[in-house]
Motif scaffolding. Structure first.
Motif, mmCIF file in Angstrom:
data_model
loop_
_atom_site.group_PDB
_atom_site.id
_atom_site.type_symbol
_atom_site.label_atom_id
_atom_site.label_comp_id
_atom_site.label_asym_id
_atom_site.label_seq_id
_atom_site.Cartn_x
_atom_site.Cartn_y
_atom_site.Cartn_z
ATOM 1 N N PRO A 416 1.539 26.986 -37.226
ATOM 2 C CA PRO A 416 2.044 25.616 -37.116
ATOM 3 C C PRO A 416 2.929 25.416 -35.885
ATOM 4 N N GLN A 417 3.009 24.174 -35.454
ATOM 5 C CA GLN A 417 4.070 23.761 -34.541
ATOM 6 C C GLN A 417 5.096 23.060 -35.403
ATOM 7 N N SER A 418 6.296 23.620 -35.458
ATOM 8 C CA SER A 418 7.316 23.137 -36.388
ATOM 9 C C SER A 418 8.559 22.690 -35.644
ATOM 10 N N ASN A 419 9.217 21.682 -36.174
ATOM 11 C CA ASN A 419 10.443 21.180 -35.568
ATOM 12 C C ASN A 419 11.598 22.142 -35.807
ATOM 13 N N THR A 479 -8.166 23.138 -38.641
ATOM 14 C CA THR A 479 -6.955 22.464 -38.202
ATOM 15 C C THR A 479 -6.750 21.283 -39.132
ATOM 16 N N THR A 480 -5.738 21.376 -39.968
ATOM 17 C CA THR A 480 -5.529 20.340 -40.993
ATOM 18 C C THR A 480 -4.650 19.201 -40.502
ATOM 19 N N ILE A 481 -3.821 19.459 -39.511
ATOM 20 C CA ILE A 481 -2.976 18.422 -38.914
ATOM 21 C C ILE A 481 -3.164 18.507 -37.403
ATOM 22 N N GLY A 482 -3.568 17.434 -36.780
ATOM 23 C CA GLY A 482 -3.792 17.427 -35.347
ATOM 24 C C GLY A 482 -2.602 16.893 -34.582
ATOM 25 N N SER A 483 -2.683 17.012 -33.268
ATOM 26 C CA SER A 483 -1.622 16.494 -32.401
ATOM 27 C C SER A 483 -2.212 16.145 -31.042
ATOM 28 N N ILE A 484 -2.061 14.903 -30.632
ATOM 29 C CA ILE A 484 -2.563 14.517 -29.322
ATOM 30 C C ILE A 484 -1.718 15.125 -28.204
ATOM 31 N N PRO A 492 -12.525 20.413 -39.717
ATOM 32 C CA PRO A 492 -12.748 20.950 -41.064
ATOM 33 C C PRO A 492 -12.976 22.451 -41.005
ATOM 34 N N LEU A 493 -12.976 23.072 -42.167
ATOM 35 C CA LEU A 493 -13.209 24.503 -42.242
ATOM 36 C C LEU A 493 -14.561 24.847 -41.631
ATOM 37 N N GLN A 534 -10.361 31.365 -31.898
ATOM 38 C CA GLN A 534 -9.945 30.313 -32.826
ATOM 39 C C GLN A 534 -8.659 29.716 -32.269
ATOM 40 N N VAL A 535 -8.813 28.802 -31.348
ATOM 41 C CA VAL A 535 -7.683 28.205 -30.646
ATOM 42 C C VAL A 535 -7.700 26.705 -30.873
ATOM 43 N N ILE A 536 -6.555 26.134 -31.210
ATOM 44 C CA ILE A 536 -6.506 24.695 -31.434
ATOM 45 C C ILE A 536 -6.844 23.960 -30.140
ATOM 46 N N GLY A 537 -7.686 22.959 -30.258
ATOM 47 C CA GLY A 537 -8.067 22.171 -29.100
ATOM 48 C C GLY A 537 -9.149 22.798 -28.250
#
Length: 764
Positions: A416-419, A479-484, A492-493, A534-537
């Motif tokens: 995750p990317q977390s605050n 990726t269940t939560i995306g981010s622009i 999806p899986l 397996q890299v986001i984006g």
């Protein structure tokens, strides 16, 4: 003027190292610049027996490039983990990202992905966790080197006997095993690090026979608290990289008959620290990170080994289980904040067109909501390995080893990317997640191997070996939560499979020119598995990558001279590496992935020696020259700033060397004096192939010197020492990197500043 001063400092450091070298060699009366691990002073000249060929052989009669560092030498030089061995063995290096984040490199074969060096603790191969970047080779487990019998470093591919992950070589740590005698040992140290504070650590061993000649147990424990030396100037936290590590080993030996030996072992290791990277532009040992970046590493390793001697043939069976939980944090706050521009909004919201006022306001609010945040990969790895082999005992002209191997590694990653709290820098709990990806990765390998060696005459030996391998890699991710902001798209899986089988071979010939001079020549293959990213984006077409492989050609000479007062080994080699697995980056520069591109050739020479001019005085040294370059352009268009023909492989210095001098002398009838000095020099390198790449950084050469002075009791039953590491307090930068995530800043890792301390140890 600044540039001139820098050059003068480097020249002075180089001269200082060479002066120390010359001083250490002054008592010899002849040149010798090398370090050998062929037989150390601590063994009194006895030949070291190694098991690199999976049967027992004398080190100087083993016709491969191998070094063996004894446990006593490890203790005397203050080595604590495999990362401290680079000054003791030629061509052994580490891409050093700090505790739990180091890559082992031999002969310049280094790249992201599966390991290029096989690392073994006793009979068990270990790898790092894959992480979000599929980089299992970048986090090699590091267990404490206390109560060690020896460490063997095999240079060059060991694909036939050790399989995948050993394309550059193999590093084997062999711990002391239970004995049928009551014994123990204690080792305690207290020290102070400049820019930091007090460090304290202790290790202890106890060995007890439970049933005479049948069952014995050996227990080892350790604890280390090292004060940090890096200050975070943004969060106002001093010594942010404090480190605590603790754990131990418990071993049981059972010998129901003279022919059968069973060893059961449990290894426990715990480590807690914050990243030891600092920001070059912020000042020496200063970090400007906006979040805390802790690293938590829990490792447990269990193994069962059985050996049965049939008389001339030995059957060995090994089964092991590794469980590792590795969490780390990487600050991405500045990257997120850098997107807070009208251009950033246009690129991410309105397809390159200027954003409207409402769009811009909403976009800025989104950026602000993540303005202090970090990537927080949490990974769990569980791995089973098993090997069954038969070996001859080395008594006849024909010697051989045949066997089979199986491994099953499963890794789960939450990324995750977390605050984070903007005041303390700590991840906010419960987590406020901006984007998250989940990955499950499994790698299953099976292999059959054999190696046969025949003495054609009493001087000529020929060896041939081969290995058939097959692997299957299954990956699922979502990726269940995306981010622009980082280009993470909700996915999806999905499932990806990769498999391959093949063979590798080895051919070796050796000739005893005299009883004390051995010449050998070898050609050997090495490989490591491919896989899937397996890299986001990451675009779907960039997901798969292939295995890479190499051929190594070398000749060497092993010399035992002057009535065993000089051991001198030299070799030269050429490695041809094809279908290289290299690191690319997503179009926004935020995330790394693996792809295949290019060929490389590595040419080099290695030298190591041990010299004993007088009783009690030993000098050891090593040197290596490595010319590691691309043979063709990296034509894969998916690679950011691709390397060109002639570019050097990253993090591979052309020249490195180490030297150690140890003297033990009688003070009284019962007391001895002890003095030792160790130094090494490492040449410069680059962090990426293209020296002019946007994010490429130059890593300058450096020199480090350690010293130890003490007094020892009869038969070395106890000792008390003063020691200093990094004697001249050099700022030795071991890794430098930059990326879009770092917003062009240069983050570096370095050796600890000068540390002065006392050490006491005893055995009973």
């Amino acid at each position: 003027m600044v540039g001139l001063d820098t050059r003068l400092v480097k020249i002075a450091r180089g001269k200082r190292f060479m002066l120390l070298t010359a001083t250490a060699l002054a008592g010899i009366g002849g040149p010798a610049f090398a370090q050998a691990t062929t037989a150390s002073a601590d063994t009194g000249g006895d030949e070291i027996v190694v098991t690199a060929l999976k049967r027992s052989t004398n080190l100087q009669d083993t016709p491969i490039s191998i070094s063996a560092v004894t446990g006593e030498s490890i203790a005397n030089s203050g080595v604590q983990s495999i990362a401290d061995l680079n000054s003791s063995v030629p061509s052994l290096a580490f891409v050093d990202g700090g505790p739990s984040n180091r890559r082992v490199v031999i002969r310049g074969i280094q790249a992201a992905g599966e390991p290029t060096v096989g690392t073994y603790y006793d009979e068990t191969p270990v790898t790092g966790a894959i992480g979000a970047g599929n980089d299992a080779g970048g986090s090699t487990p590091e267990l404490r080197l206390f109560d060690v019998e020896r460490v063997e470093v095999l240079r060059g591919p060991q694909g036939t006997l050790y399989g995948s992950g050993s394309m550059g070589g193999t590093l084997r740590v062999i711990y002391q095993k239970p004995t049928f005698a009551t014994e123990g040992a204690v080792d305690l140290s207290l020290s102070d690090t400049r820019y930091g504070g007090l460090n304290y650590e202790g290790s202890a061993m106890v060995n007890v026979p439970v049933v005479n000649d049948k069952i014995a147990v050996r227990a080892v424990g350790f604890y280390r608290n090292a004060n940090g030396f890096i200050d975070n100037t943004t969060l106002n936290i001093k010594n942010i990289n404090d480190q605590k590590s603790y754990g131990g080993r418990f071993l049981v030996r059972f010998t129901p008959t003279e022919a059968l030996t069973i060893d059961a072992a449990a290894y426990i290791n715990r480590s807690r620290t914050d990243t030891n990277a600092w920001t070059l532009t912020s000042g020496k040992f200063k970090s400007d990170a906006l979040t805390r970046q802790p690293v938590r590493d829990n490792l447990e390793l269990y193994s069962l080994t059985a050996n049965y001697d049939f008389g001339g043939v030995v059957l060995t069976g090994v089964v092991s289980y590794l469980d590792r939980d590795l969490d780390s944090v990487s600050d991405v706050s500045r990257f997120i904040r850098s997107t807070r521009t009208p251009a950033g909004c246009a690129a991410r919201v309105s397809a390159g067109q200027p954003c409207s006022t409402a769009q811009l306001d909403n976009y800025y609010a989104l950026v602000d909501s993540q303005s202090t945040s970090a990537l927080f990969p949490q990974q769990t790895m569980k791995s089973w390995t098993a090997e069954l082999r038969l070996s001859s005992d080395g008594s006849g002209p024909l010697n051989w080893t045949v066997g089979g191997f199986y491994s099953d590694r499963d890794t789960s990653v939450a990324n995750p990317q977390s605050n984070a709290d903007p005041v303390t820098g700590a991840i906010i709990e419960p987590q406020q997640i901006a984007t998250v990806r989940f990955i499950d990765d499994s790698l299953r390998q099976v292999a059959a191997f054999g190696e046969f060696s025949y003495d054609v005459t009493d001087r000529l030996n020929l060896t041939a070996g081969g290995r058939y391998f097959r692997y299957n890699k299954d990956i699922s991710g979502q990726t269940t939560i995306g981010s622009i902001l980082v280009g993470a798209v909700v996915r999806p899986l999905s499932f990806v499979k990769s498999k391959e089988d093949g063979t590798v071979f080895k051919f070796n010939g050796s000739y005893k020119v005299t009883d004390n001079v051995l010449f050998y020549a070898e050609a050997a293959q090495g490989f490591r598995p491919g896989g899937a990213n397996q890299v986001i984006g990451l675009a779907q077409e960039l997901t798969p990558y292939k295995s890479d492989s190499l051929w190594n050609y070398e000749v060497g000479l092993k010399n035992t001279l002057f009535d065993r007062k000089l051991f001198l080994n030299v070799d030269v080699f050429q490695i041809d590496w094809s279908d290289m697995q290299i690191t690319g980056r997503t179009p926004n520069g935020a995330f790394a992935f693996i792809t295949n591109a290019g060929k490389a050739r590595v040419r080099g020479a290695e030298l190591e020696a041990t010299i004993r001019p007088t009783a009690g005085f030993t000098i050891t040294g090593n040197a290596s020259y490595i010319d590691a370059k691309l043979r063709e352009n990296q034509s894969n268009a998916n690679v950011s700033a691709p390397g060109l023909k002639g570019d050097r492989i990253p993090y591979v210095p052309k020249f490195s060397a180490g030297i150690g001098a140890q003297y033990v002398w009688a003070l009284t009838d019962t007391l001895s004096g002890f003095a030792r000095i160790d130094g090494n020099t490492v040449g410069g390198s680059y962090s990426d192939f293209r020296p002019t790449g946007t994010f490429t950084r130059k890593i300058d050469s450096y020199q480090l010197v350690n010293a130890r002075l003490g007094v020892e009791g009869p038969d070395n039953a106890w000792g008390a020492y003063l020691f200093v590491t990094n004697l001249f307090d050099d700022t030795a930068i071991t890794r430098a990197q930059s990326s879009a995530i770092a917003v062009g800043r240069t983050l570096v890792n370095s050796a600890a500043p000068r540390t002065i301390g006392v050490n006491v140890r005893t055995k009973f």
